[in-house]
Design a protein around this motif. Structure first.
Motif, PDB file in Angstrom:
ATOM      1  N   GLY A   1      50.718  33.564   3.543  1.00  0.00           N
ATOM      2  CA  GLY A   1      51.419  32.547   2.777  1.00  0.00           C
ATOM      3  C   GLY A   1      51.526  32.926   1.313  1.00  0.00           C
ATOM      4  N   TRP A   2      52.373  32.266   0.612  1.00  0.00           N
ATOM      5  CA  TRP A   2      52.610  32.592  -0.797  1.00  0.00           C
ATOM      6  C   TRP A   2      51.696  31.811  -1.743  1.00  0.00           C
ATOM      7  CZ3 TRP A   2      54.369  28.388  -3.589  1.00  0.00           C
ATOM      8  CH2 TRP A   2      54.882  27.337  -2.847  1.00  0.00           C
ATOM      9  N   ARG A   3      50.911  30.882  -1.198  1.00  0.00           N
ATOM     10  CA  ARG A   3      49.942  30.136  -2.010  1.00  0.00           C
ATOM     11  C   ARG A   3      48.721  29.860  -1.151  1.00  0.00           C
ATOM     12  NH1 ARG A   3      50.029  25.058  -0.077  1.00  0.00           N
ATOM     13  NH2 ARG A   3      51.945  24.327   0.869  1.00  0.00           N
ATOM     14  N   ASP A   4      47.649  29.369  -1.764  1.00  0.00           N
ATOM     15  CA  ASP A   4      46.438  29.028  -1.014  1.00  0.00           C
ATOM     16  C   ASP A   4      46.752  27.976   0.044  1.00  0.00           C
ATOM     17  OD1 ASP A   4      44.953  30.756  -2.516  1.00  0.00           O
ATOM     18  OD2 ASP A   4      44.229  29.224  -3.913  1.00  0.00           O
ATOM     19  N   ASN A   5      46.090  28.065   1.166  1.00  0.00           N
ATOM     20  CA  ASN A   5      46.238  27.119   2.278  1.00  0.00           C
ATOM     21  C   ASN A   5      47.664  27.042   2.818  1.00  0.00           C
ATOM     22  OD1 ASN A   5      43.489  26.379   2.151  1.00  0.00           O
ATOM     23  ND2 ASN A   5      43.949  25.002   0.470  1.00  0.00           N
ATOM     24  N   SER A   6      48.345  28.159   2.902  1.00  0.00           N
ATOM     25  CA  SER A   6      49.680  28.157   3.507  1.00  0.00           C
ATOM     26  C   SER A   6      49.826  29.280   4.532  1.00  0.00           C
ATOM     27  CB  SER A   6      50.763  28.281   2.437  1.00  0.00           C
ATOM     28  OG  SER A   6      50.701  29.532   1.806  1.00  0.00           O
ATOM     29  N   SER A   7      48.721  29.701   5.109  1.00  0.00           N
ATOM     30  CA  SER A   7      48.762  30.787   6.090  1.00  0.00           C
ATOM     31  C   SER A   7      49.075  30.236   7.482  1.00  0.00           C
ATOM     32  CB  SER A   7      47.430  31.515   6.119  1.00  0.00           C
ATOM     33  OG  SER A   7      46.387  30.646   6.504  1.00  0.00           O
ATOM     34  N   TYR A   8      49.567  31.136   8.347  1.00  0.00           N
ATOM     35  CA  TYR A   8      49.845  30.717   9.720  1.00  0.00           C
ATOM     36  C   TYR A   8      49.747  31.901  10.676  1.00  0.00           C
ATOM     37  CZ  TYR A   8      54.604  32.622   9.268  1.00  0.00           C
ATOM     38  OH  TYR A   8      55.681  33.445   9.085  1.00  0.00           O
ATOM     39  N   TRP A   9      49.549  31.563  11.941  1.00  0.00           N
ATOM     40  CA  TRP A   9      49.603  32.493  13.075  1.00  0.00           C
ATOM     41  C   TRP A   9      50.761  32.045  13.965  1.00  0.00           C
ATOM     42  CZ3 TRP A   9      46.383  36.630  14.229  1.00  0.00           C
ATOM     43  CH2 TRP A   9      45.269  36.769  13.419  1.00  0.00           C
ATOM     44  N   LEU A  10      51.452  33.023  14.552  1.00  0.00           N
ATOM     45  CA  LEU A  10      52.583  32.716  15.411  1.00  0.00           C
ATOM     46  C   LEU A  10      52.583  33.688  16.582  1.00  0.00           C
ATOM     47  CD1 LEU A  10      55.472  31.225  15.535  1.00  0.00           C
ATOM     48  CD2 LEU A  10      56.301  33.381  14.631  1.00  0.00           C
ATOM     49  N   GLY A  11      52.795  33.172  17.773  1.00  0.00           N
ATOM     50  CA  GLY A  11      52.862  34.029  18.957  1.00  0.00           C
ATOM     51  C   GLY A  11      53.994  33.614  19.875  1.00  0.00           C
ATOM     52  N   ASN A  12      54.696  34.583  20.423  1.00  0.00           N
ATOM     53  CA  ASN A  12      55.787  34.354  21.366  1.00  0.00           C
ATOM     54  C   ASN A  12      55.604  35.259  22.571  1.00  0.00           C
ATOM     55  OD1 ASN A  12      57.751  32.538  20.043  1.00  0.00           O
ATOM     56  ND2 ASN A  12      57.766  34.130  18.489  1.00  0.00           N
ATOM     57  N   GLY A  13      55.931  34.750  23.729  1.00  0.00           N
ATOM     58  CA  GLY A  13      55.946  35.541  24.946  1.00  0.00           C
ATOM     59  C   GLY A  13      57.189  35.216  25.752  1.00  0.00           C
ATOM     60  N   LEU A  14      57.750  36.224  26.409  1.00  0.00           N
ATOM     61  CA  LEU A  14      58.973  36.029  27.173  1.00  0.00           C
ATOM     62  C   LEU A  14      58.926  36.876  28.432  1.00  0.00           C
ATOM     63  CD1 LEU A  14      61.904  34.873  27.268  1.00  0.00           C
ATOM     64  CD2 LEU A  14      62.616  36.981  26.130  1.00  0.00           C
ATOM     65  N   LEU A  15      59.209  36.247  29.565  1.00  0.00           N
ATOM     66  CA  LEU A  15      59.400  36.936  30.844  1.00  0.00           C
ATOM     67  C   LEU A  15      60.788  36.573  31.346  1.00  0.00           C
ATOM     68  CD1 LEU A  15      56.015  36.210  32.635  1.00  0.00           C
ATOM     69  CD2 LEU A  15      56.759  38.390  31.670  1.00  0.00           C
ATOM     70  N   ARG A  16      61.596  37.576  31.655  1.00  0.00           N
ATOM     71  CA  ARG A  16      62.951  37.330  32.150  1.00  0.00           C
ATOM     72  C   ARG A  16      63.218  38.270  33.312  1.00  0.00           C
ATOM     73  NH1 ARG A  16      67.287  34.187  29.821  1.00  0.00           N
ATOM     74  NH2 ARG A  16      68.362  35.620  31.150  1.00  0.00           N
ATOM     75  N   GLY A  17      64.083  37.842  34.207  1.00  0.00           N
ATOM     76  CA  GLY A  17      64.454  38.706  35.308  1.00  0.00           C
ATOM     77  C   GLY A  17      65.709  38.241  35.999  1.00  0.00           C
ATOM     78  N   TRP A  18      66.288  39.126  36.797  1.00  0.00           N
ATOM     79  CA  TRP A  18      67.463  38.784  37.572  1.00  0.00           C
ATOM     80  C   TRP A  18      67.468  39.600  38.849  1.00  0.00           C
ATOM     81  CZ3 TRP A  18      71.381  42.240  38.839  1.00  0.00           C
ATOM     82  CH2 TRP A  18      71.344  43.466  38.189  1.00  0.00           C
ATOM     83  N   ARG A  19      68.193  39.084  39.837  1.00  0.00           N
ATOM     84  CA  ARG A  19      68.323  39.742  41.138  1.00  0.00           C
ATOM     85  C   ARG A  19      69.712  39.446  41.683  1.00  0.00           C
ATOM     86  NH1 ARG A  19      65.847  43.497  43.528  1.00  0.00           N
ATOM     87  NH2 ARG A  19      63.942  42.781  42.609  1.00  0.00           N
ATOM     88  N   SER A  20      70.352  40.456  42.263  1.00  0.00           N
ATOM     89  CA  SER A  20      71.637  40.240  42.937  1.00  0.00           C
ATOM     90  C   SER A  20      71.401  39.370  44.153  1.00  0.00           C
ATOM     91  CB  SER A  20      72.249  41.568  43.374  1.00  0.00           C
ATOM     92  OG  SER A  20      72.637  42.320  42.268  1.00  0.00           O
ATOM     93  N   LEU A  21      72.283  38.423  44.352  1.00  0.00           N
ATOM     94  CA  LEU A  21      72.163  37.503  45.463  1.00  0.00           C
ATOM     95  C   LEU A  21      73.557  37.307  46.052  1.00  0.00           C
ATOM     96  CD1 LEU A  21      70.046  35.749  46.904  1.00  0.00           C
ATOM     97  CD2 LEU A  21      70.663  33.901  45.369  1.00  0.00           C
ATOM     98  N   GLY A  22      73.871  38.051  47.108  1.00  0.00           N
ATOM     99  CA  GLY A  22      75.211  37.997  47.688  1.00  0.00           C
ATOM    100  C   GLY A  22      76.231  38.485  46.679  1.00  0.00           C
ATOM    101  N   ALA A  23      77.265  37.690  46.455  1.00  0.00           N
ATOM    102  CA  ALA A  23      78.285  38.043  45.469  1.00  0.00           C
ATOM    103  C   ALA A  23      77.903  37.564  44.070  1.00  0.00           C
ATOM    104  CB  ALA A  23      79.621  37.430  45.864  1.00  0.00           C
ATOM    105  N   GLY A  24      76.786  36.840  43.949  1.00  0.00           N
ATOM    106  CA  GLY A  24      76.377  36.285  42.667  1.00  0.00           C
ATOM    107  C   GLY A  24      75.130  36.942  42.112  1.00  0.00           C
ATOM    108  N   ARG A  25      74.508  36.233  41.229  1.00  0.00           N
ATOM    109  CA  ARG A  25      73.328  36.734  40.528  1.00  0.00           C
ATOM    110  C   ARG A  25      72.400  35.566  40.244  1.00  0.00           C
ATOM    111  NH1 ARG A  25      73.478  40.873  35.529  1.00  0.00           N
ATOM    112  NH2 ARG A  25      71.776  40.016  34.343  1.00  0.00           N
ATOM    113  N   LEU A  26      71.114  35.745  40.469  1.00  0.00           N
ATOM    114  CA  LEU A  26      70.103  34.728  40.193  1.00  0.00           C
ATOM    115  C   LEU A  26      69.292  35.203  38.993  1.00  0.00           C
ATOM    116  CD1 LEU A  26      68.615  32.129  41.066  1.00  0.00           C
ATOM    117  CD2 LEU A  26      67.179  33.589  42.494  1.00  0.00           C
ATOM    118  N   GLU A  27      69.216  34.370  37.943  1.00  0.00           N
ATOM    119  CA  GLU A  27      68.463  34.708  36.741  1.00  0.00           C
ATOM    120  C   GLU A  27      67.405  33.649  36.493  1.00  0.00           C
ATOM    121  OE1 GLU A  27      70.280  35.877  33.108  1.00  0.00           O
ATOM    122  OE2 GLU A  27      72.087  36.588  34.106  1.00  0.00           O
ATOM    123  N   GLY A  28      66.305  34.059  35.884  1.00  0.00           N
ATOM    124  CA  GLY A  28      65.260  33.106  35.546  1.00  0.00           C
ATOM    125  C   GLY A  28      64.371  33.666  34.463  1.00  0.00           C
ATOM    126  N   GLY A  29      63.560  32.807  33.903  1.00  0.00           N
ATOM    127  CA  GLY A  29      62.673  33.268  32.848  1.00  0.00           C
ATOM    128  C   GLY A  29      61.666  32.222  32.441  1.00  0.00           C
TER     129      GLY A  29
END
Length: 111
Positions: free
Chosen positions: A73-101
Motif C-alpha cells: 500500500g501507499w500508506r500505513d495500514n493499506s496493505s492487501y493480499w489477493l488470490g485468483n484461481g481459474l479452471l476452464r475446459g471444453w469438449r466436443s459434443l456431437g456437432a456442438g461444444r460443451l464448455e465449463g469452468g
C-alpha cells in the motif's frame, strides 16, 4: 483473456437499469497450450506472480491458472493480499461444444 467487451451508458437491454456507468464483460480463454508464468516484486514490499498451464487437442482442452499478489500500500495500514484461481475446459459434443469452468477469488485488506 479471450475477449473484452465494454457496454457504455446508463442502461443496457442485457443488464437493465442497474448498469449505471456501463458494464465490462471479460471472457477468459477456454484452454491453453503449454505452461507459462511470471513473478514480480518491488522495493516497497509488493510481490506477486501467476502461473498458467493447459493442454489442447482436436476434441477438447483444459486450462488451470493461479495468481497471487501482495501489496504494502501507499500508506500505513493499506496493505492487501489477493488470490485468483481459474479452471476452464471444453469438449466436443456431437456437432456442438460443451464448455465449463470454475473461478475462485479471495482477498484481505488492512484498513
Amino acid at each position: 483473456m479471450s475477449s473484452l467487451r465494454v457496454i457504455t451508458g446508463p442502461a443496457s437491454p442485457l443488464y437493465g437499469d442497474f448498469s449505471l456507468a456501463g458494464v465490462v464483460e471479460v471472457f477468459t480463454a477456454s484452454d491453453a497450450s503449454g505452461t507459462s508464468g511470471s513473478i514480480f516484486g518491488s522495493s516497497y514490499g509488493d510481490a506477486g506472480g501467476w502461473l498458467r498451464s493447459g493442454n489442447r487437442s482436436q476434441n477438447g482442452g483444459a486450462m488451470g491458472a493461479l495468481e497471487g499478489r501482495r501489496q504494502q500500500g501507499w500508506r500505513d495500514n493499506s496493505s492487501y493480499w489477493l488470490g485468483n484461481g481459474l479452471l476452464r475446459g471444453w469438449r466436443s459434443l456431437g456437432a456442438g461444444r460443451l464448455e465449463g469452468g470454475l473461478a475462485l477469488y479471495g482477498s484481505t485488506w488492512d484498513s
